[in-house]
Design a protein around this motif. Sequence first.
Motif, PDB file in Angstrom:
ATOM      1  N   GLY A 155       0.796  -1.212   0.000  1.00  0.00           N
ATOM      2  CA  GLY A 155       0.000   0.000   0.000  1.00  0.00           C
ATOM      3  C   GLY A 155       0.827   1.259   0.000  1.00  0.00           C
ATOM      4  N   LEU A 156       0.329   2.286  -0.617  1.00  0.00           N
ATOM      5  CA  LEU A 156       0.934   3.617  -0.601  1.00  0.00           C
ATOM      6  C   LEU A 156      -0.077   4.571  -0.012  1.00  0.00           C
ATOM      7  CD1 LEU A 156       2.830   5.979  -1.560  1.00  0.00           C
ATOM      8  CD2 LEU A 156       1.495   5.966  -3.654  1.00  0.00           C
ATOM      9  N   ILE A 166       2.331  -4.013   5.087  1.00  0.00           N
ATOM     10  CA  ILE A 166       1.781  -2.694   4.817  1.00  0.00           C
ATOM     11  C   ILE A 166       2.917  -1.697   4.858  1.00  0.00           C
ATOM     12  CG2 ILE A 166       1.266  -2.159   7.234  1.00  0.00           C
ATOM     13  CD1 ILE A 166      -1.094  -1.280   4.347  1.00  0.00           C
ATOM     14  N   ALA A 167       2.851  -0.653   4.053  1.00  0.00           N
ATOM     15  CA  ALA A 167       3.867   0.399   4.060  1.00  0.00           C
ATOM     16  C   ALA A 167       3.217   1.716   3.716  1.00  0.00           C
ATOM     17  CB  ALA A 167       4.988   0.084   3.069  1.00  0.00           C
ATOM     18  N   ARG A 186      -3.729  -0.969   8.398  1.00  0.00           N
ATOM     19  CA  ARG A 186      -3.816  -1.932   7.296  1.00  0.00           C
ATOM     20  C   ARG A 186      -5.001  -1.570   6.408  1.00  0.00           C
ATOM     21  NH1 ARG A 186      -7.763  -5.909   8.070  1.00  0.00           N
ATOM     22  NH2 ARG A 186      -8.563  -6.140  10.205  1.00  0.00           N
ATOM     23  N   LEU A 187      -5.182  -2.368   5.356  1.00  0.00           N
ATOM     24  CA  LEU A 187      -6.353  -2.244   4.498  1.00  0.00           C
ATOM     25  C   LEU A 187      -7.488  -3.072   5.093  1.00  0.00           C
ATOM     26  CD1 LEU A 187      -4.757  -2.549   0.943  1.00  0.00           C
ATOM     27  CD2 LEU A 187      -5.056  -0.521   2.384  1.00  0.00           C
ATOM     28  N   TYR A 188      -8.677  -2.500   5.145  1.00  0.00           N
ATOM     29  CA  TYR A 188      -9.841  -3.192   5.693  1.00  0.00           C
ATOM     30  C   TYR A 188     -10.838  -3.429   4.551  1.00  0.00           C
ATOM     31  CZ  TYR A 188      -8.112  -2.262  10.377  1.00  0.00           C
ATOM     32  OH  TYR A 188      -7.347  -2.241  11.511  1.00  0.00           O
ATOM     33  N   TYR A 198      -8.532   2.248   3.855  1.00  0.00           N
ATOM     34  CA  TYR A 198      -7.260   2.211   4.568  1.00  0.00           C
ATOM     35  C   TYR A 198      -7.479   2.754   5.969  1.00  0.00           C
ATOM     36  CZ  TYR A 198      -2.492   3.518   5.877  1.00  0.00           C
ATOM     37  OH  TYR A 198      -1.292   3.670   6.541  1.00  0.00           O
ATOM     38  N   GLY A 199      -7.224   1.926   6.977  1.00  0.00           N
ATOM     39  CA  GLY A 199      -7.465   2.317   8.358  1.00  0.00           C
ATOM     40  C   GLY A 199      -6.181   2.458   9.143  1.00  0.00           C
TER      41      GLY A 199
END
Length: 362
Positions: free
Chosen positions: A8-9, A319-320, A46-48, A97-98
Amino acid sequence: MSWMKWIGLVWAATFFANDGAAQPSYRNEWIDHSKVYYKIRVAEQRLYRIQKSVLTTAGLGDVPAQHFQLWSQGKEIPLYTTQSMGTLANNGFIEFYGKPLDGEADTELFPDPTQHVNKRISYFSDTAFYFLTVNADGPNLRFTAAPNLVNTTTLPPDSFYMHTYAADYYRGNFSFNYNLGFANLVGGEPVRSSVWDQGEGFASSPFNVRDVLNFRVQNLRAFRNGPTMRLRHSVVGVSTANKWVTLGLNDSVVNKVDITGFNQVMAEVQNIPYSRIDVSDGITFNYRTDDAGYHLTVPQSTSLELTYARRFIFDNSRIAEFPLAANTNGNHLRLAAFATDGQAPVLFDLSQLRRYEGVLKA
């Protein structure tokens, strides 16, 4: 924009204005009392993803995709939906994105906002809450799918991005400490204001001339031909004694500050060469002072951030988050060492509200 082994960006900028004539905000102005809000607990960055089956169980299965809306901390949060209009297919989902709760809102507790030096951590909780609702009036913030041109791009791969390491005095490898902030002596005893004051917050272990505060950061993945490094830090006194403090990188002093009493001092050092990073790609930070006192009288560090050029290597992270400088030609990202579990990774660009699907290559 293209990349390899990517999760992720996130690139976002928040600006706060303090207008003396403005009405105070209670951070609940966004609530529409005619709507139902579904509360989502977020304690991990993270992405939810909320599947159609979960939405159906909550009674939202027939809601058109364009009507979903998400809020957190008084701000609308962009969503991605697997289709832009109409009821989601059975295998559809919404995605966002949370991030855990940070300390940005705590800045308002300080009469002098510049004295709140560590906004990464909230004083009250590490859990943020997101609220999903249905807003048929729209428009609602959305990520749009964008093509990934990794297989056809002629752009050279980006070499680095500017990364900021921040010492975590709450969750890091430090004994837990909380500095109570500035004090005045009354009858020989320190008396403090009821408001948050300079130096108050999570802090490092105390240090003195004998007990040096050392902590090491490894695997910096530094790009040594990038822009020079920048260091920002702050230290606070915990007694009436005046003292000096030095900060070293691998035992080479880069900054010295004088502290008067209970005051906090903030400092910045520019143009630090990459030769300060040792051959094992790490740095040991060293805090020293001339004070030989015990732990109730010697200073503490309240923040430390090192910004440097880092290669796109992420040590098996899932995640990044990193910034990219504006570039009219776009970016060619080839990222290594991400944990993808063999699935196509996802990239979100919060600046342009775009979503990309990655391409895995050996």
